[in-house]
Motif scaffolding. Structure first.
Motif, PDB file in Angstrom:
ATOM      1  N   SER A 229     -11.566  11.352  -5.781  1.00 53.34           N
ATOM      2  CA  SER A 229     -12.017  11.666  -3.957  1.00 53.34           C
ATOM      3  C   SER A 229     -12.982  13.124  -5.004  1.00 53.34           C
ATOM      4  CB  SER A 229     -11.549  11.766  -3.584  1.00 53.34           C
ATOM      5  OG  SER A 229     -10.221  12.203  -2.981  1.00 53.34           O
ATOM      6  N   GLY A 232     -15.531  12.350  -6.668  1.00 54.61           N
ATOM      7  CA  GLY A 232     -16.310  11.028  -7.016  1.00 54.61           C
ATOM      8  C   GLY A 232     -16.637   9.997  -6.764  1.00 54.61           C
ATOM      9  N   PRO A 234     -16.023   5.957  -6.425  1.00 54.10           N
ATOM     10  CA  PRO A 234     -16.222   4.935  -5.531  1.00 54.10           C
ATOM     11  C   PRO A 234     -14.776   4.208  -5.410  1.00 54.10           C
ATOM     12  CG  PRO A 234     -17.409   3.953  -7.361  1.00 54.10           C
ATOM     13  CD  PRO A 234     -16.803   5.525  -7.755  1.00 54.10           C
TER      14      PRO A 234
ATOM     15  N   GLY B 319     -18.559  16.969  -0.434  1.00 50.33           N
ATOM     16  CA  GLY B 319     -19.392  16.198  -0.107  1.00 50.33           C
ATOM     17  C   GLY B 319     -17.574  15.356   0.384  1.00 50.33           C
ATOM     18  N   ALA B 320     -16.092  16.293   0.037  1.00 47.17           N
ATOM     19  CA  ALA B 320     -15.244  15.969   1.308  1.00 47.17           C
ATOM     20  C   ALA B 320     -15.325  16.031   2.973  1.00 47.17           C
ATOM     21  CB  ALA B 320     -14.720  17.103   0.568  1.00 47.17           C
ATOM     22  N   ARG B 322     -18.030  16.075   6.386  1.00 48.26           N
ATOM     23  CA  ARG B 322     -19.109  16.575   6.897  1.00 48.26           C
ATOM     24  C   ARG B 322     -19.557  17.355   8.408  1.00 48.26           C
ATOM     25  NH1 ARG B 322     -18.966  13.796   3.337  1.00 48.26           N
ATOM     26  NH2 ARG B 322     -19.381  11.513   2.862  1.00 48.26           N
ATOM     27  N   SER B 339     -22.297  12.445  -0.122  1.00 50.56           N
ATOM     28  CA  SER B 339     -20.595  12.011  -1.079  1.00 50.56           C
ATOM     29  C   SER B 339     -20.695  12.853  -1.561  1.00 50.56           C
ATOM     30  CB  SER B 339     -20.903  10.358  -0.713  1.00 50.56           C
ATOM     31  OG  SER B 339     -21.249  10.677  -1.683  1.00 50.56           O
ATOM     32  N   THR B 340     -19.107  12.743  -2.170  1.00 52.91           N
ATOM     33  CA  THR B 340     -19.407  13.700  -2.978  1.00 52.91           C
ATOM     34  C   THR B 340     -19.743  13.648  -4.579  1.00 52.91           C
ATOM     35  OG1 THR B 340     -17.314  13.992  -2.618  1.00 52.91           O
ATOM     36  CG2 THR B 340     -16.865  14.088  -4.408  1.00 52.91           C
ATOM     37  N   GLU B 341     -20.312  12.208  -4.810  1.00 53.79           N
ATOM     38  CA  GLU B 341     -20.982  11.070  -5.342  1.00 53.79           C
ATOM     39  C   GLU B 341     -22.607  11.696  -5.586  1.00 53.79           C
ATOM     40  OE1 GLU B 341     -20.386   6.895  -4.895  1.00 53.79           O
ATOM     41  OE2 GLU B 341     -21.357   6.371  -6.925  1.00 53.79           O
ATOM     42  N   ARG B 342     -22.871  11.784  -4.163  1.00 47.85           N
ATOM     43  CA  ARG B 342     -23.880  12.356  -4.577  1.00 47.85           C
ATOM     44  C   ARG B 342     -24.828  13.867  -4.885  1.00 47.85           C
ATOM     45  NH1 ARG B 342     -27.190  11.746   0.855  1.00 47.85           N
ATOM     46  NH2 ARG B 342     -28.518  13.236   0.398  1.00 47.85           N
ATOM     47  N   TRP B 343     -22.741  14.599  -4.310  1.00 44.28           N
ATOM     48  CA  TRP B 343     -23.409  16.434  -4.672  1.00 44.28           C
ATOM     49  C   TRP B 343     -23.036  15.730  -6.466  1.00 44.28           C
ATOM     50  CZ3 TRP B 343     -24.782  20.189  -2.581  1.00 44.28           C
ATOM     51  CH2 TRP B 343     -24.567  20.314  -1.709  1.00 44.28           C
TER      52      TRP B 343
END
Ligand code: ATP
Ligand code: MG
Lengths: 355, 519
Positions: A229, A232, A234, B319-320, B322, B339-343
């Motif tokens: 996590s 990031g 999924p 993003g961990a 909100r 999300s972390t992915e987006r950050w």
């Protein structure tokens, strides 16, 4: 990578040696009263290797458990202890039989179509517990265990009301049409083309896990969920993918077992191949490359047990006893990691060094 | 001072408490961690062990504690050779150790953690009342206040550290080993710890203390042994040697450390947080009404006692978590729910403070840890397949650049020394050329030269236009790098200060303790 691979092989060898010792410990009490105790042990250990046909038997036994071992490996690698593979096998076999009986013939592709149907339907057994875990945090071990029996009874119901051949004596399906059956590879054995698929699947599984991006991501999610996590990744999608793939492999195992070996579908109990698969996955240290030798090894034991039963007259229950002892040995390999044992090993080494 | 020196010379009389006698250690994978190490430690002293990352400090301490066996040589206690590989060696000989990585079980209570392994028994059952009484007595005796019934994982880090020390003292301890105990503490907590340790020495306990920070070594210890590449590179009484000589012994060369010239950055900010609050189960993570901006090219340092809300702040911009209220935007884009992915896709990189759970997977190789998260990077991937050759080459480069000491890049991450793990993580995160860098304790447990290198990389990132959020308990580091300093206390920002020359750790102290508010 190579060093790690070698280290893994060494560990596998140690595990097999421990199992060998356990085996002898179980066998010797049965062999001793016999006139020639040596022949008993020899029958067990050398019998399976004594001819091409017997080697074929070993491979025949190894085929379905290589599949389920692979399925368990994939599922466990995601960090979930999903036991749905057991009913996945059952469901896969049932679905493939149904497809073979009800669908039109696709000529030489009929087995292929039936196996795909089996795989897809079989995957449900792993998908449901996985989804329950991800969505509701329901412990997958419990839900999959319960689901295994739910699937079994639903399946038996289905068999009884839709596939049952009234002409047959007991509860079993109509005869599986000949064009849906898998090709036999070796005369005198039931070894079939499924064995080749199993070998290819395990190799492909190993390549996936160790040489592709998505395999690396799966290992990260399974072994370091917090790290995943942080990166990031999924995670939910990756975990779900593993349940789908693992479930499909379990379904394939059932389909190939039924189409390759049996004239009709007649499972009214869980076949147990999934449980054996779990043992194989642990034995193979959750590495698909090691699943093949691990499955062959268990196949070898099984054939050796058949020799005892057939030639020496030692009751076939002994084979069950041996399997139980092996399960103990497999789980007890955790002993190797126990600090006390490590200290002991170190001390032995020091003593050696001092000499 | 002089009479202490006399003590040293009299050491010929009573045997030293601990002596290492020609100790060598080669790990199973072939790493030579120690070669022919011999030195001794007189009773009732605080002795420091220094050396760069991977020098063998932890290995030597693990040998003394009986966790690892020496390949050659022996340990002497009170002049007698002992076999450290015997059962319960450390407990029986009164050796306690506080490990570099916390070894407490977070779900157990403080009492349970402390008595684990030598529980007082009533028949076959654990005598809970006796255990609790024992912990209270220990805590009284050594002046280390803890709540015996608290769940360990819920305590702030400084309190967990006290529990570690009590655990180490719980078996009639004569020798206490502390492997980088200050890495997780803030300056006031360090002072507190040091005065406790001096008390312990006065109680008759011999202390071995590992640290990368020279000022700490100087303020606490009487003598030092320096290890370099597994060998003794020197030993001295601290009163006799100047700092640069110790540095010289540690590194084998002088290291230059400079304070960066802070910059006044203006223009459009990259990160804007306004009125942000965060609800959390753990009170230490809660935030109230946070306003924070970071411009491109600016390094904003966050100071505060551990548990003042830094973790909450970091979780929001990675993003961990909100926010409960308020807005967060990055480069004009609303990121409150990102999300972390987006950050990460926007160019965020994060050097986490927790290296073994957040920073990597111990059981995977260096290679795998180093390329984790580079999904879709064409250099490392052809279709779904990883490009083994190109990856090995790149990772070898990272290991070389950041001077990660490893046998090979195919080894498991947990075969590295603590500081080297941290260096590899830094290499991975900084390799992405981030636009927004969060450095959370970036040089915790890292030796001076490597720390200087990572500092340079952080400054480079800022100079390329990245916004940098630096969270650190090390105030020297904070003042050396930051353009602006924000101080957090109780989940709020209590001060925002330009980093001018007169800003000192002493000046920050009252803000960090919540004694003073925004000037
Ligand atoms: N379990 C292990 N297996 C193999 N090698 C190891 C293991 N533990 C440590 N090493 C190696 O031994 C050497 C010394 O490590 P050690 O942990 O003692 O260093 P250290 O001085 O404590 O460094 P640091 O300041 O980073 O904590 C390093 O090169 C490290 O990679
Ligand atoms: Mg160390």
């Amino acid at each position: 990578m190579n060093r790690a691979f070698l280290a893994g092989l060494v560990r596998l060898a140690i595990t097999l040696a421990v199992i060998g010792a356990v085996l002898l410990a179980v066998l010797i009490p049965f062999a001793l009263p016999h006139e020639h105790p040596g022949t008993v042990i020899a029958a067990f250990l050398l019998g399976p290797l004594s001819s091409l046909r017997h080697l074929g038997n070993v491979a025949e036994y190894a085929t379905p458990i290589a599949f389920t071992g692979l399925a368990a490996t994939v599922v466990f690698r995601s960090g979930l202890f999903n036991l749905g593979i057991e009913s996945g096998v059952f469901l896969g076999g049932l679905a493939a039989t149904t497809a073979a009986l009800l669908l039109l013939s696709f000529g030489p592709f009929t087995p292929f179509v039936a196996i795909v149907v089996g795989a897809v339907v079989g995957s449900i057994s792993c998908i449901v517990p996985g989804e329950l875990r991800l969505r509701w945090e329901a412990p997958e071990m419990v839900t999959s265990l319960v689901l295994n029996f739910a699937i079994l009874y639903a399946g038996v119901f289905f068999l009884n009301y839709y596939l049952r051949d009234p002409a047959a004596g007991s509860l079993m399906s109509y005869r599986i049409p000949a064009d849906a059956k898998l090709d036999r590879l070796l005369a005198g054995t039931r070894l079939n083309s499924g064995a080749i698929v199993a070998l290819v699947a395990c190799l492909a599984g190993g390549v996936w896990l160790y040489f592709t991006r998505s395999g690396l991501n799966l290992r990260i999610v399974g072994q370091g969920p917090v790290f995943a996590s942080h990166l990031g990744l999924p995670s939910r999608r990756i975990i779900m993918q593993a349940q789908i793939v693992g479930g499909m492999i379990a379904g394939m195992a059932g389909a190939i077992q039924v189409l390759g070996l049996y004239p009709r579908f007649s499972w009214t109990q869980l076949p147990g191949l999934g449980w054996t698969g779990i043992i194989i996955a642990i034995l193979a240290r959750e590495n698909p490359f090691y699943v093949v030798p691990a499955a062959l090894f268990l196949g070898y034991l099984q054939v050796g047990g058949d020799f005892l039963a057939r030639d020496i007259g030692i009751p076939s229950e002994v084979v069950g006893l041996i399997t139980a002892a092996i399960m103990l040995a497999v789980t007890a390999t955790a002993i190797f990691q126990h600090p006390a044992v490590l200290r002991l090993i170190r001390r032995i080494r020091q003593v050696e060094a001092a000499r | 001072m002089t009479d202490r020196r006399d003590d040293g010379e009299r050491a010929a009389g009573p045997a030293p408490v601990v002596a290492f006698d020609h100790i060598s250690k080669t790990y199973a994978n072939g790493t030579v961690a120690l070669r022919d190490v011999s030195f001794s430690i007189p009773a009732r002293t605080i002795h420091a062990i220094c050396g760069e990352n991977g020098a063998g400090k932890s290995t030597l301490m693990k040998i003394l504690f009986g966790l690892e066996g020496p390949t050659a040589g022996q340990v002497l206690l009170d002049g007698q050779p002992v076999s450290t590989a015997t059962r319960d060696f450390a407990g029986r000989h009164g050796i306690g150790m506080v490990h570099q990585h916390f070894s407490l079980i977070p779900t157990l209570s403080v009492t349970e953690n402390i008595i684990l392994g030598h529980e007082p028994k009533k028949g076959v059952l654990i005598d809970r009342a006796a255990a609790r009484a024992k912990v209270e007595a220990l805590s009284q005796r050594y002046g280390l206040a803890v709540d015996p019934d608290a769940i360990t994982g819920r305590l702030p880090v400084a309190a967990q550290q006290k529990v570690e020390i009590l655990k180490a003292l719980s078996r009639d301890t004569r020798v206490l080993i502390l492997d980088e105990p200050t890495a997780v503490l803030s300056p006031p907590e360090i002072n507190e710890l040091f005065s406790r340790l001096r008390d312990l020495r006065d109680h008759g306990i011999t202390i071995l203390f590992i640290s990368h920070k020279l000022n700490e070594v100087r303020s606490l210890a009487e003598s030092v042994t320096v290890l370099r590449a597994g060998q003794v590179a020197g030993a001295a009484r601290l009163a006799d040697v100047p700092d640069n000589m110790i540095m010289q012994m540690v590194m084998g060369r002088p290291v230059e450390i400079t304070r960066r010239e802070p910059r006044q950055v203006t223009g459009e900010p990259l990160l804007v947080m306004s009125g942000v609050s965060l609800a959390s189960r753990d009170p230490a993570d809660r935030l109230r009404d946070i306003d924070l901006v970071i411009h491109p090219g600016e390094i904003v340092g966050v100071a505060g006692v551990d548990g003042s809300g830094q973790r909450g702040l970091v979780s929001l911009v990675t993003g961990a978590a909100r926010p409960g209220a308020g807005s967060i935007s990055f480069d004009g884009e609303d990121m409150a729910a990102a999300s972390t992915e987006r950050w990460r896709a926007r160019g965020m990189a994060h050097l986490p403070s927790d290296r073994f759970t957040q920073g990597g997977v111990p059981a995977l190789t260096l290679i795998e840890n180093a390329i984790a998260g580079t999904d879709g990077d064409r250099r490392f991937q052809r279709g779904p397949f990883l490009r083994g050759g190109a990856i090995s080459e790149a990772v070898a480069g990272m290991v070389e650049d950041y001077s990660v000491r490893a046998l090979s890049i195919g080894e498991r991450l947990d075969s590295l020394s603590g500081g080297n793990v941290q260096k590899l993580i830094a290499a991975r995160e900084l390799a992405t050329e981030p636009r927004f860098l969060i450095a959370d304790q970036p040089t915790r447990g890292i030796d001076v030269a490597a720390a200087a290198f990572i500092h340079k990389r952080i400054v480079d990132a800022a100079e390329r236009g990245a916004a940098v959020l630096l969270v650190t308990a090390d105030l020297d580091e904070l003042l050396r790098l930051s353009d602006r300093v924000v101080v957090m206390f109780g989940g709020q920002i209590t001060a925002v200060l330009a980093n001018e020359a007169h800003l000192t750790p002493e000046r920050l102290g009252p803000f960090m303790l919540g004694l003073e508010d925004m000037p």
